[in-house]
Design a protein around this motif. Structure first.
Motif, PDB file in Angstrom:
ATOM      1  N   TYR A  76       0.317  -6.487  14.088  1.00 56.59           N
ATOM      2  CA  TYR A  76      -0.682  -7.526  14.295  1.00 56.59           C
ATOM      3  C   TYR A  76      -0.153  -8.820  13.682  1.00 56.59           C
ATOM      4  O   TYR A  76       0.645  -8.806  12.753  1.00 56.59           O
ATOM      5  CB  TYR A  76      -1.997  -7.181  13.598  1.00 56.59           C
TER       6      TYR A  76
ATOM      7  N   PHE B 253       1.219  -8.200  10.084  1.00 52.94           N
ATOM      8  CA  PHE B 253       0.804  -6.965   9.435  1.00 52.94           C
ATOM      9  C   PHE B 253       1.170  -5.770  10.303  1.00 52.94           C
ATOM     10  O   PHE B 253       0.931  -5.763  11.518  1.00 52.94           O
ATOM     11  CB  PHE B 253      -0.704  -6.955   9.192  1.00 52.94           C
TER      12      PHE B 253
ATOM     13  N   LEU C 207      -7.068 -11.091  13.432  1.00 51.22           N
ATOM     14  CA  LEU C 207      -5.903 -10.230  13.631  1.00 51.22           C
ATOM     15  C   LEU C 207      -5.774  -9.928  15.125  1.00 51.22           C
ATOM     16  O   LEU C 207      -6.710  -9.432  15.749  1.00 51.22           O
ATOM     17  CB  LEU C 207      -6.072  -8.921  12.863  1.00 51.22           C
TER      18      LEU C 207
ATOM     19  N   TYR D 115       1.282  -0.032  14.528  1.00 45.33           N
ATOM     20  CA  TYR D 115       0.842  -1.262  15.170  1.00 45.33           C
ATOM     21  C   TYR D 115       1.457  -2.470  14.476  1.00 45.33           C
ATOM     22  O   TYR D 115       1.694  -2.448  13.272  1.00 45.33           O
ATOM     23  CB  TYR D 115      -0.685  -1.398  15.074  1.00 45.33           C
TER      24      TYR D 115
ATOM     25  N   PHE E  11      -3.146  -0.589   6.422  1.00 42.48           N
ATOM     26  CA  PHE E  11      -2.289  -1.749   6.636  1.00 42.48           C
ATOM     27  C   PHE E  11      -1.233  -1.868   5.552  1.00 42.48           C
ATOM     28  O   PHE E  11      -1.456  -1.492   4.400  1.00 42.48           O
ATOM     29  CB  PHE E  11      -3.120  -3.035   6.615  1.00 42.48           C
ATOM     30  N   GLY E  12      -0.108  -2.461   5.931  1.00 46.74           N
ATOM     31  CA  GLY E  12       0.880  -2.885   4.957  1.00 46.74           C
ATOM     32  C   GLY E  12       0.449  -4.190   4.314  1.00 46.74           C
ATOM     33  O   GLY E  12      -0.601  -4.750   4.658  1.00 46.74           O
TER      34      GLY E  12
ATOM     35  N   PHE F 277      -4.160  10.822  14.604  1.00 43.68           N
ATOM     36  CA  PHE F 277      -5.020  11.214  15.703  1.00 43.68           C
ATOM     37  C   PHE F 277      -6.445  11.533  15.262  1.00 43.68           C
ATOM     38  O   PHE F 277      -7.361  11.491  16.048  1.00 43.68           O
ATOM     39  CB  PHE F 277      -4.426  12.428  16.419  1.00 43.68           C
ATOM     40  N   ASP F 278      -6.623  11.832  13.953  1.00 45.28           N
ATOM     41  CA  ASP F 278      -7.943  12.239  13.484  1.00 45.28           C
ATOM     42  C   ASP F 278      -8.717  11.101  12.838  1.00 45.28           C
ATOM     43  O   ASP F 278      -9.718  11.328  12.177  1.00 45.28           O
ATOM     44  CB  ASP F 278      -7.811  13.396  12.491  1.00 45.28           C
ATOM     45  N   SER F 279      -8.267   9.875  13.041  1.00 49.50           N
ATOM     46  CA  SER F 279      -8.929   8.752  12.374  1.00 49.50           C
ATOM     47  C   SER F 279      -8.887   7.514  13.248  1.00 49.50           C
ATOM     48  O   SER F 279      -7.876   7.223  13.879  1.00 49.50           O
ATOM     49  CB  SER F 279      -8.256   8.450  11.035  1.00 49.50           C
ATOM     50  N   TYR F 280     -10.008   6.804  13.289  1.00 47.24           N
ATOM     51  CA  TYR F 280     -10.016   5.523  13.991  1.00 47.24           C
ATOM     52  C   TYR F 280      -9.495   4.395  13.115  1.00 47.24           C
ATOM     53  O   TYR F 280      -9.111   3.352  13.600  1.00 47.24           O
ATOM     54  CB  TYR F 280     -11.444   5.179  14.425  1.00 47.24           C
ATOM     55  N   GLY F 281      -9.558   4.590  11.822  1.00 48.32           N
ATOM     56  CA  GLY F 281      -9.207   3.503  10.917  1.00 48.32           C
ATOM     57  C   GLY F 281      -7.719   3.367  10.725  1.00 48.32           C
ATOM     58  O   GLY F 281      -6.947   4.294  10.952  1.00 48.32           O
ATOM     59  N   TYR F 282      -7.315   2.191  10.324  1.00 51.99           N
ATOM     60  CA  TYR F 282      -5.919   1.914  10.052  1.00 51.99           C
ATOM     61  C   TYR F 282      -5.686   1.801   8.554  1.00 51.99           C
ATOM     62  O   TYR F 282      -6.582   1.424   7.798  1.00 51.99           O
ATOM     63  CB  TYR F 282      -5.498   0.551  10.605  1.00 51.99           C
TER      64      TYR F 282
ATOM     65  N   TYR G 188       2.109  -1.887  19.986  1.00 56.54           N
ATOM     66  CA  TYR G 188       1.783  -0.677  19.254  1.00 56.54           C
ATOM     67  C   TYR G 188       2.634   0.482  19.762  1.00 56.54           C
ATOM     68  O   TYR G 188       3.265   0.391  20.822  1.00 56.54           O
ATOM     69  CB  TYR G 188       0.290  -0.337  19.358  1.00 56.54           C
TER      70      TYR G 188
ATOM     71  N   ASP H  57       0.833  -1.207   0.000  1.00 62.56           N
ATOM     72  CA  ASP H  57       0.000   0.000   0.000  1.00 62.56           C
ATOM     73  C   ASP H  57       0.859   1.244   0.000  1.00 62.56           C
ATOM     74  O   ASP H  57       1.885   1.294   0.601  1.00 62.56           O
ATOM     75  CB  ASP H  57      -0.863   0.016   1.263  1.00 62.56           C
TER      76      ASP H  57
END
Lengths: 112, 112
Positions: free
Chosen positions: A35, A90, A43, A33, A103-104, A96-101, A48, A1
């Protein structure tokens, strides 16, 4: 990604040897992070980081250590690899402005 | 003890029909939920999310429903397409914590 790379993509190692996996990001995101993905477990969080030199343990941290000396790099070390650590690893990043990750693409590690 | 559970390891659906993927959680402090999609040999990618202050969120063919009293969420895909065939992970976040807890995943197969 785009913006996050993991190396190596594949690795085979022997039981008892140390192994280091690298995660590199170009997004300047604060959070990183590690995982692992295993059949039937989904996962699971290993460790982290919420900033340079700031790290904490996740759900399955035994046998693993991490380091983050620069914002862009997060290293995962298996101190003495065991067969139970055969898995797909992974790395993920978030800010800080996002809950989503994001991923590689993952590292497939086989311990023989 | 898994705090996020996806009890169906696999689901097969005919192309054009609705796919419904389910997820249950036990931690009442979770207040943000996400779905990720994962193709083989790739990292998971974000699909859709929902805050606990809502009960529904739509994005094109994808809709997530949240039932807080039942601690249950579901992902609806309408109409299903062969390219939707992937593993779908449900994830949850608690408060200001920047860690996601994932379910074990559901393999969706959309048959042409």
């Amino acid at each position: 990604d785009a913006g996050i790379t993991q190396s190596p993509r594949h690795k085979v190692t022997e039981t008892g040897t140390p192994v280091t996996l690298r995660c590199h990001q170009t997004e300047n995101h604060r959070y990183m992070y590690w995982y692992r993905q295993d059949p039937g477990h989904g996962l699971r969080l290993i460790h982290y980081s919420y900033g340079v030199k700031d790290t904490d343990k996740g759900e399955v941290s035994d046998g693993y250590s991490v380091s983050r000396s620069k914002t862009e790099d997060f290293l995962l070390t298996l101190e003495s690899a065991t067969s139970s650590q055969t898995s797909v690893y992974f790395c993920a990043i978030s800010d800080f402005d996002s809950y989503g990750y994001t991923f590689g693409s993952g590292t497939r590690l086989t311990v023989v | 003890d898994q705090q996020v559970k996806q009890n169906s390891p696999s689901l097969s659906v005919q192309e054009g029909r609705i796919s419904i993927l389910n997820c249950d959680y036990t931690n009442s402090m979770f207040d943000y939920f996400l779905w990720y999609k994962k193709y083989p040999a790739e990292g998971p990618t974000f699909l859709i999310s929902i805050s606990s202050i809502k009960d529904k969120n739509e994005d094109g063919r994808f809709t997530v429903f949240l039932n807080k009293s039942a601690k249950h969420l579901s992902l609806h895909i309408v109409p299903s397409q062969p390219g939707d065939s992937a593993v779908y992970f449900c994830a949850a976040s608690e408060g200001s914590a920047r860690q996601l807890t994932f379910g074990s995943g559901t393999q969706l197969t959309v048959l042409p």
